[in-house]
Write an enzyme that holds these catalytic residues in place. Structure first.
Site, PDB file in Angstrom:
ATOM      1  N   GLU A  89       0.689  -1.323  -0.007  1.00  0.00           N
ATOM      2  CA  GLU A  89       0.038  -0.023  -0.017  1.00  0.00           C
ATOM      3  C   GLU A  89       0.914   1.349   0.040  1.00  0.00           C
ATOM      4  O   GLU A  89       1.962   1.248   0.132  1.00  0.00           O
ATOM      5  CB  GLU A  89      -0.778   0.040   1.199  1.00  0.00           C
ATOM      6  CG  GLU A  89      -0.223  -0.146   2.393  1.00  0.00           C
ATOM      7  CD  GLU A  89      -1.179   0.112   3.425  1.00  0.00           C
ATOM      8  OE1 GLU A  89      -1.530  -1.068   3.963  1.00  0.00           O
ATOM      9  OE2 GLU A  89      -1.779   1.163   4.241  1.00  0.00           O
ATOM     10  N   CYS A 102       3.772   8.857  -0.336  1.00  0.00           N
ATOM     11  CA  CYS A 102       4.372   7.718   0.463  1.00  0.00           C
ATOM     12  C   CYS A 102       4.547   6.429  -0.139  1.00  0.00           C
ATOM     13  O   CYS A 102       3.624   5.656  -0.379  1.00  0.00           O
ATOM     14  CB  CYS A 102       3.670   7.692   1.754  1.00  0.00           C
ATOM     15  SG  CYS A 102       4.432   6.769   2.759  1.00  0.00           S
ATOM     16  N   CYS A 109       7.050  -6.196   7.046  1.00  0.00           N
ATOM     17  CA  CYS A 109       8.256  -5.649   7.591  1.00  0.00           C
ATOM     18  C   CYS A 109       8.749  -6.540   8.781  1.00  0.00           C
ATOM     19  O   CYS A 109       7.775  -7.203   9.475  1.00  0.00           O
ATOM     20  CB  CYS A 109       7.789  -4.412   8.322  1.00  0.00           C
ATOM     21  SG  CYS A 109       9.198  -3.120   9.024  1.00  0.00           S
ATOM     22  N   CYS A 113       7.444  -3.028  15.256  1.00  0.00           N
ATOM     23  CA  CYS A 113       7.071  -1.899  16.290  1.00  0.00           C
ATOM     24  C   CYS A 113       5.633  -2.072  16.762  1.00  0.00           C
ATOM     25  O   CYS A 113       4.747  -2.482  16.101  1.00  0.00           O
ATOM     26  CB  CYS A 113       7.225  -0.568  15.534  1.00  0.00           C
ATOM     27  SG  CYS A 113       8.822  -0.410  14.969  1.00  0.00           S
ATOM     28  N   CYS A 116       2.862  -0.175  15.138  1.00  0.00           N
ATOM     29  CA  CYS A 116       2.669  -0.154  13.668  1.00  0.00           C
ATOM     30  C   CYS A 116       1.847  -1.369  13.203  1.00  0.00           C
ATOM     31  O   CYS A 116       2.044  -2.561  13.663  1.00  0.00           O
ATOM     32  CB  CYS A 116       3.854   0.124  13.061  1.00  0.00           C
ATOM     33  SG  CYS A 116       4.235   0.141  11.232  1.00  0.00           S
ATOM     34  N   GLY A 161       7.596  -1.169   5.494  1.00  0.00           N
ATOM     35  CA  GLY A 161       9.133  -1.711   5.317  1.00  0.00           C
ATOM     36  C   GLY A 161       9.768  -0.680   6.001  1.00  0.00           C
ATOM     37  O   GLY A 161       9.698   0.227   6.246  1.00  0.00           O
ATOM     38  N   SER A 193      12.981   7.378   5.601  1.00  0.00           N
ATOM     39  CA  SER A 193      12.661   7.258   6.959  1.00  0.00           C
ATOM     40  C   SER A 193      13.139   5.980   7.543  1.00  0.00           C
ATOM     41  O   SER A 193      12.700   4.928   6.972  1.00  0.00           O
ATOM     42  CB  SER A 193      11.260   7.363   7.338  1.00  0.00           C
ATOM     43  OG  SER A 193      10.819   7.189   8.711  1.00  0.00           O
ATOM     44  N   SER A 216      12.786   7.567  13.093  1.00  0.00           N
ATOM     45  CA  SER A 216      11.726   7.229  13.952  1.00  0.00           C
ATOM     46  C   SER A 216      12.263   6.904  15.397  1.00  0.00           C
ATOM     47  O   SER A 216      12.690   5.809  15.615  1.00  0.00           O
ATOM     48  CB  SER A 216      10.928   5.963  13.293  1.00  0.00           C
ATOM     49  OG  SER A 216      10.449   6.244  12.185  1.00  0.00           O
ATOM     50  N   HIS A 218      10.721   8.044  18.417  1.00  0.00           N
ATOM     51  CA  HIS A 218       9.351   7.372  19.372  1.00  0.00           C
ATOM     52  C   HIS A 218       9.667   7.406  20.788  1.00  0.00           C
ATOM     53  O   HIS A 218       8.742   6.862  21.538  1.00  0.00           O
ATOM     54  CB  HIS A 218       8.929   6.184  18.966  1.00  0.00           C
ATOM     55  CG  HIS A 218       8.577   6.348  17.443  1.00  0.00           C
ATOM     56  ND1 HIS A 218       7.779   7.743  16.720  1.00  0.00           N
ATOM     57  CD2 HIS A 218       8.655   5.439  16.497  1.00  0.00           C
ATOM     58  CE1 HIS A 218       7.813   7.318  15.462  1.00  0.00           C
ATOM     59  NE2 HIS A 218       8.342   6.183  15.171  1.00  0.00           N
ATOM     60  N   ASN A 292      -1.754   6.839  15.407  1.00  0.00           N
ATOM     61  CA  ASN A 292      -2.921   6.673  14.719  1.00  0.00           C
ATOM     62  C   ASN A 292      -3.263   4.960  15.153  1.00  0.00           C
ATOM     63  O   ASN A 292      -2.645   4.368  14.995  1.00  0.00           O
ATOM     64  CB  ASN A 292      -2.549   6.470  13.390  1.00  0.00           C
ATOM     65  CG  ASN A 292      -3.502   6.923  12.157  1.00  0.00           C
ATOM     66  OD1 ASN A 292      -4.594   6.540  12.397  1.00  0.00           O
ATOM     67  ND2 ASN A 292      -3.140   7.597  11.000  1.00  0.00           N
ATOM     68  N   CYS A 335       0.398   3.199   8.145  1.00  0.00           N
ATOM     69  CA  CYS A 335       0.949   2.234   7.397  1.00  0.00           C
ATOM     70  C   CYS A 335       0.525   0.828   7.694  1.00  0.00           C
ATOM     71  O   CYS A 335       0.396   0.392   8.665  1.00  0.00           O
ATOM     72  CB  CYS A 335       2.898   2.103   7.910  1.00  0.00           C
ATOM     73  SG  CYS A 335       3.403   3.695   8.188  1.00  0.00           S
TER      74      CYS A 335
HETATM   75  N1  SAH Z   1      10.660   1.557   8.700  1.00  0.00           N
HETATM   76  C1  SAH Z   1      10.699   3.063   8.542  1.00  0.00           C
HETATM   77  C2  SAH Z   1       9.345   3.628   7.771  1.00  0.00           C
HETATM   78  C3  SAH Z   1       8.199   3.108   7.707  1.00  0.00           C
HETATM   79  S1  SAH Z   1       6.990   3.749   9.117  1.00  0.00           S
HETATM   80  C4  SAH Z   1      10.457   3.847   9.885  1.00  0.00           C
HETATM   81  O1  SAH Z   1      10.609   3.116  10.871  1.00  0.00           O
HETATM   82  O2  SAH Z   1      10.990   5.034   9.832  1.00  0.00           O
HETATM   83  C5  SAH Z   1       6.873   5.651   8.682  1.00  0.00           C
HETATM   84  C6  SAH Z   1       6.670   6.342  10.094  1.00  0.00           C
HETATM   85  O3  SAH Z   1       5.317   6.064  10.493  1.00  0.00           O
HETATM   86  C7  SAH Z   1       7.664   5.939  11.254  1.00  0.00           C
HETATM   87  O4  SAH Z   1       7.867   7.127  11.902  1.00  0.00           O
HETATM   88  C8  SAH Z   1       6.518   5.033  12.183  1.00  0.00           C
HETATM   89  O5  SAH Z   1       7.056   5.049  13.343  1.00  0.00           O
HETATM   90  C9  SAH Z   1       5.210   5.845  11.969  1.00  0.00           C
HETATM   91  N2  SAH Z   1       4.105   4.909  12.233  1.00  0.00           N
HETATM   92  C10 SAH Z   1       3.770   3.874  11.976  1.00  0.00           C
HETATM   93  N3  SAH Z   1       2.778   3.339  12.515  1.00  0.00           N
HETATM   94  C11 SAH Z   1       2.114   4.544  13.056  1.00  0.00           C
HETATM   95  C12 SAH Z   1       1.033   4.835  13.784  1.00  0.00           C
HETATM   96  N4  SAH Z   1       0.134   3.760  14.069  1.00  0.00           N
HETATM   97  N5  SAH Z   1       0.661   5.727  14.316  1.00  0.00           N
HETATM   98  C13 SAH Z   1       1.423   7.036  14.314  1.00  0.00           C
HETATM   99  N6  SAH Z   1       2.739   6.754  13.327  1.00  0.00           N
HETATM  100  C14 SAH Z   1       3.022   5.600  13.040  1.00  0.00           C
END
Ligand code: SAH
Length: 348
Positions: A89, A102, A109, A113, A116, A161, A193, A216, A218, A292, A335
């Site tokens: 997607e 995006c 992946c 996390c 995610c 990913g 990212s 990322s 967090h 999200n 994502c």
């Molecule tokens: N693997 C890479 C890119 C993909 S995620 C990375 O970790 O950066 C893209 C961004 O969206 C990352 O910062 C990730 O932590 C964030 N993200 C993923 N799921 C999310 C969610 N449910 N709510 C908010 N941000 C989220």
């Protein structure tokens, strides 16, 4: 030879010549593919070359838009079907400065996390350079654009990913997307990212593309980070920031720090102060994102008020920061969510 978009012009010239065709037809072929053309459409490729490509079983477009879901705010979520049946997607976000896309770099992946959706169904495979590129070609075509009249101005590798876990294909993609004779994207308009694969951040710096790097993070410390990001067990925050500093030194680009706010996990005023201490004097901009919420994950989003409070603590301590406007909430913008829904519907 299968996905022709995996090759650059010089390589395609070799392929075309090996088929007994003149070299210049490789550019014709590339132009047609970048215009989003596929077999069965009116296509500006010499007939004898076209027949040879079809006989060789090669693919012009490795992905196609399978579903497009438009949001009230103008963003569009796409499900793409890959040539092998896998689904990925991506999302198109419309801003005042232009369209930003995006893109995904892997099917699924490995990082898993806790917040995610992408890791929920595990890792399937890497995308090739042509498959990453194919997402941009498909959406550009969806928007009525072509090679000369490009409708996309920004690319963020923030879909499903981990881009730096698919380093070679991402590097090849960068070389193709910035190619002057093709889309000619500026590296300034491309963001990668990463969850923080420290050695690969340095490798990316040495590659010399100078794209915007987004980390990322967090979490303001390793204890919290380990709770929500398994990769934190391999690379402590100190190592990631060290590599990011190297990236900044080599490329002169300011680093973006992504920080998803999660209720009761990383969003207290104390956490904000820890983040201030961590990032004071670090050349970065902090992008706060309100979680999200994802089906299948138990974490909750904080109130908007508490997100604003977190933001105020950062900015009042001279940390450059913004709270990201959440686009595409009504279309499973986070994502991996739309793909998971599709996989689930197929199972039921
Ligand atoms: N693997 C890479 C890119 C993909 S995620 C990375 O970790 O950066 C893209 C961004 O969206 C990352 O910062 C990730 O932590 C964030 N993200 C993923 N799921 C999310 C969610 N449910 N709510 C908010 N941000 C989220």
């Amino acid at each position: 030879m299968k996905i022709l978009l995996d090759y650059n012009l010089e390589e395609l010239e070799e392929i075309v010549m090996a088929m007994g065709e003149p070299k210049f037809r490789a550019k014709q072929l590339l132009d047609a593919m970048y215009n989003g053309k596929n077999f069965g459409e009116k296509i500006n490729i010499n007939k004898s070359l076209l027949e040879k490509i079809i006989d060789a079983g090669a693919i012009l477009q490795p992905i196609e838009i399978y579903k497009a879901k438009e949001s009230k705010d103008g963003s569009v979520k796409f499900l793409y079907k890959l040539y092998d049946g896998n689904i990925i997607e991506g999302v198109l976000l419309k801003y005042a400065f232009g369209n930003s896309i995006c893109v995904s770099t892997q099917v699924g992946c490995k990082m898993n996390c806790a917040f995610c959706a992408s890791g929920l169904n595990g890792f399937v495979r890497n995308l090739s350079a042509g498959e990453i590129l194919g997402q941009i070609i498909a959406v550009n075509k969806y928007l009525g654009g072509n090679l000369k009249d490009r409708k996309i101005s920004n690319i963020v590798l923030m879909g499903s990913g981990e881009p730096l876990d698919n380093f070679d294909n991402v590097a090849r993609f960068l070389s193709q997307i910035t190619s002057e004779s093709l889309y000619n994207f500026s590296v300034r308009n491309i963001t990668i990212s990463t969850c923080g694969l420290a050695p690969k951040i340095e490798k990316l710096a040495d590659l010399g593309y100078n794209v915007t790097l987004s980390i990322s993070l967090h979490a303001p410390n390793d204890t919290i980070r380990k709770q929500i990001m398994p990769i934190a067990k391999s690379y402590p925050i100190s190592a990631i920031l060290e590599s990011a500093k190297y990236y900044n030194l080599v490329t002169s680009r300011r680093i973006t720090i992504e920080y998803t706010l999660i209720e009761g996990v990383n969003n207290t005023p104390n956490h904000a102060m820890q983040l201030v201490n961590l990032l004071t004097d670090f050349p970065c901009h902090v992008n706060l994102i309100r979680l999200n919420e994802v089906e299948g994950r138990s974490l909750k989003a904080p109130t908007i008020g508490s997100c604003k409070q977190f933001l105020n603590i950062l900015t009042s301590h001279q940390i450059s920061a913004t709270l990201r406007r959440s686009l595409g909430d009504d279309i499973e913008g986070a994502c991996g969510q739309l793909r998971n829904k599709e996989l689930k519907e197929k199972k039921d």
